[in-house]
Design a protein around this motif. Sequence first.
Motif, PDB file in Angstrom:
ATOM      1  N   TRP A  23     -79.957  -4.474  75.261  1.00  0.00           N
ATOM      2  CA  TRP A  23     -80.220  -4.021  73.903  1.00  0.00           C
ATOM      3  C   TRP A  23     -80.618  -2.548  73.897  1.00  0.00           C
ATOM      4  O   TRP A  23     -80.106  -1.763  73.091  1.00  0.00           O
ATOM      5  N   LEU A  24     -81.503  -2.160  74.813  1.00  0.00           N
ATOM      6  CA  LEU A  24     -81.954  -0.767  74.850  1.00  0.00           C
ATOM      7  C   LEU A  24     -80.806   0.169  75.222  1.00  0.00           C
ATOM      8  O   LEU A  24     -80.707   1.283  74.677  1.00  0.00           O
ATOM      9  N   HIS A  25     -79.920  -0.272  76.121  1.00  0.00           N
ATOM     10  CA  HIS A  25     -78.758   0.553  76.455  1.00  0.00           C
ATOM     11  C   HIS A  25     -77.814   0.654  75.254  1.00  0.00           C
ATOM     12  O   HIS A  25     -77.193   1.716  75.025  1.00  0.00           O
ATOM     13  N   TRP A  26     -77.703  -0.435  74.501  1.00  0.00           N
ATOM     14  CA  TRP A  26     -76.874  -0.392  73.289  1.00  0.00           C
ATOM     15  C   TRP A  26     -77.453   0.602  72.283  1.00  0.00           C
ATOM     16  O   TRP A  26     -76.707   1.383  71.664  1.00  0.00           O
ATOM     17  N   VAL A  27     -78.763   0.580  72.108  1.00  0.00           N
ATOM     18  CA  VAL A  27     -79.405   1.539  71.200  1.00  0.00           C
ATOM     19  C   VAL A  27     -79.127   2.969  71.662  1.00  0.00           C
ATOM     20  O   VAL A  27     -78.809   3.846  70.850  1.00  0.00           O
ATOM     21  N   ASP A  28     -79.234   3.204  72.957  1.00  0.00           N
ATOM     22  CA  ASP A  28     -78.966   4.540  73.481  1.00  0.00           C
ATOM     23  C   ASP A  28     -77.533   4.964  73.162  1.00  0.00           C
ATOM     24  O   ASP A  28     -77.293   6.093  72.739  1.00  0.00           O
ATOM     25  N   ALA A  29     -76.591   4.051  73.332  1.00  0.00           N
ATOM     26  CA  ALA A  29     -75.188   4.383  73.094  1.00  0.00           C
ATOM     27  C   ALA A  29     -74.906   4.679  71.632  1.00  0.00           C
ATOM     28  O   ALA A  29     -74.071   5.534  71.312  1.00  0.00           O
ATOM     29  N   ARG A  30     -75.612   3.999  70.735  1.00  0.00           N
ATOM     30  CA  ARG A  30     -75.335   4.150  69.310  1.00  0.00           C
ATOM     31  C   ARG A  30     -76.223   5.193  68.618  1.00  0.00           C
ATOM     32  O   ARG A  30     -75.805   5.804  67.631  1.00  0.00           O
ATOM     33  N   PHE A  31     -77.433   5.393  69.126  1.00  0.00           N
ATOM     34  CA  PHE A  31     -78.412   6.198  68.398  1.00  0.00           C
ATOM     35  C   PHE A  31     -78.841   7.484  69.098  1.00  0.00           C
ATOM     36  O   PHE A  31     -79.580   8.274  68.510  1.00  0.00           O
ATOM     37  N   LEU A  47     -68.368  13.233  60.975  1.00  0.00           N
ATOM     38  CA  LEU A  47     -67.094  12.712  61.457  1.00  0.00           C
ATOM     39  C   LEU A  47     -66.836  11.285  60.999  1.00  0.00           C
ATOM     40  O   LEU A  47     -65.679  10.827  61.002  1.00  0.00           O
ATOM     41  N   VAL A  48     -67.904  10.571  60.630  1.00  0.00           N
ATOM     42  CA  VAL A  48     -67.776   9.197  60.153  1.00  0.00           C
ATOM     43  C   VAL A  48     -68.722   9.003  58.968  1.00  0.00           C
ATOM     44  O   VAL A  48     -69.703   9.738  58.802  1.00  0.00           O
ATOM     45  N   THR A  49     -68.404   8.021  58.144  1.00  0.00           N
ATOM     46  CA  THR A  49     -69.294   7.663  57.042  1.00  0.00           C
ATOM     47  C   THR A  49     -70.328   6.658  57.548  1.00  0.00           C
ATOM     48  O   THR A  49     -70.180   6.065  58.619  1.00  0.00           O
ATOM     49  N   LEU A  50     -71.363   6.443  56.748  1.00  0.00           N
ATOM     50  CA  LEU A  50     -72.381   5.467  57.131  1.00  0.00           C
ATOM     51  C   LEU A  50     -71.775   4.080  57.254  1.00  0.00           C
ATOM     52  O   LEU A  50     -72.149   3.301  58.135  1.00  0.00           O
ATOM     53  N   GLU A  51     -70.821   3.769  56.393  1.00  0.00           N
ATOM     54  CA  GLU A  51     -70.174   2.463  56.422  1.00  0.00           C
ATOM     55  C   GLU A  51     -69.350   2.266  57.695  1.00  0.00           C
ATOM     56  O   GLU A  51     -69.086   1.126  58.097  1.00  0.00           O
ATOM     57  N   GLU A  52     -68.934   3.339  58.325  1.00  0.00           N
ATOM     58  CA  GLU A  52     -68.144   3.246  59.555  1.00  0.00           C
ATOM     59  C   GLU A  52     -69.026   3.142  60.801  1.00  0.00           C
ATOM     60  O   GLU A  52     -68.512   2.954  61.902  1.00  0.00           O
ATOM     61  N   CYS A  53     -70.331   3.259  60.622  1.00  0.00           N
ATOM     62  CA  CYS A  53     -71.270   3.152  61.740  1.00  0.00           C
ATOM     63  C   CYS A  53     -71.796   1.725  61.844  1.00  0.00           C
ATOM     64  O   CYS A  53     -71.570   0.896  60.962  1.00  0.00           O
ATOM     65  N   VAL A  54     -72.508   1.450  62.909  1.00  0.00           N
ATOM     66  CA  VAL A  54     -73.115   0.122  63.051  1.00  0.00           C
ATOM     67  C   VAL A  54     -74.091  -0.086  61.890  1.00  0.00           C
ATOM     68  O   VAL A  54     -74.743   0.864  61.422  1.00  0.00           O
ATOM     69  N   PRO A  55     -74.208  -1.316  61.376  1.00  0.00           N
ATOM     70  CA  PRO A  55     -75.071  -1.552  60.216  1.00  0.00           C
ATOM     71  C   PRO A  55     -76.542  -1.240  60.485  1.00  0.00           C
ATOM     72  O   PRO A  55     -77.297  -0.935  59.548  1.00  0.00           O
ATOM     73  N   GLU A  56     -76.943  -1.266  61.742  1.00  0.00           N
ATOM     74  CA  GLU A  56     -78.333  -0.941  62.068  1.00  0.00           C
ATOM     75  C   GLU A  56     -78.696   0.486  61.691  1.00  0.00           C
ATOM     76  O   GLU A  56     -79.863   0.778  61.419  1.00  0.00           O
ATOM     77  N   LEU A  57     -77.721   1.396  61.654  1.00  0.00           N
ATOM     78  CA  LEU A  57     -78.034   2.768  61.276  1.00  0.00           C
ATOM     79  C   LEU A  57     -78.495   2.840  59.827  1.00  0.00           C
ATOM     80  O   LEU A  57     -79.451   3.552  59.503  1.00  0.00           O
ATOM     81  N   ALA A  58     -77.840   2.102  58.946  1.00  0.00           N
ATOM     82  CA  ALA A  58     -78.262   2.081  57.544  1.00  0.00           C
ATOM     83  C   ALA A  58     -79.665   1.498  57.416  1.00  0.00           C
ATOM     84  O   ALA A  58     -80.482   1.979  56.615  1.00  0.00           O
TER      85      ALA A  58
END
Length: 236
Positions: A23-31, A47-58
């Motif tokens: 999970w922590l490595h996933w967070v690092d990759a995404r955030f 380069l991307v919209t919020l909707e195109e990102c993982v839902p956790e970013l919203a």
Amino acid sequence: MGTVVSFDVPDWAGQVLDRAVLWLHWVDARFSPYRDDSDVSRFGRGLVTLEECVPELAQVLAACADVAAVSGGYFTTRPGGRFDPSGYVKGWAIERAATMLTAAGSAEHSVNGGGDIQCVGDHGPGQPWRVGIADPLRPGTLALVVTGRDFAVATSGVAERGPHIVNPHTGQPATGLASITMVGSTLAATDAYATAAFAMGPAGWDWVESLDGFEAFAVTPGGETWQTSGFRAYLG
């Protein structure tokens, strides 16, 4: 994201530790703002919209907006003008890793991310967790030790990275404090409030005192200390 994470699980261990690390490595990759290919970096560059990102970013951005509102804008996702929600993400990620251990059956554990810690239960039967707080003015020494159970501890200051927290209202590094340690029940909010309080400096002490469910201890650049009225409950 440039942070070492450690686990202390005195009552239990198992495969869920592997899942928490993943999970922590996933967070690092995404955030991570240090990775050009992360959702945070690509969203920050438009380069991307919020909707195109993982839902956790919203979800993170909504929580950041709440902290910004509560702190009068002293917490921001754009420190220095660059999109970077790390002031919330680290505490959030560590808190969720601890929740994963709880869900798997561990009643006593802590997760420590660079000195910001989520503690669950006791450290052992009848033994509280003991968390050392670095002295920001005397490298290698402790300013104090906080104790407790089912609590979170987060410190913002200059001890590890020098002046790096920006006052959003001036655009300059905050210099009014050497460090501030916040104690609360959950790390995501505790860590974010510590960042905001450090940006405020001594002028924000009334705000810190007003926070329900949080206590704080601060050190000024001159070595003076200050603490909220309820902080003594965590001294052991």
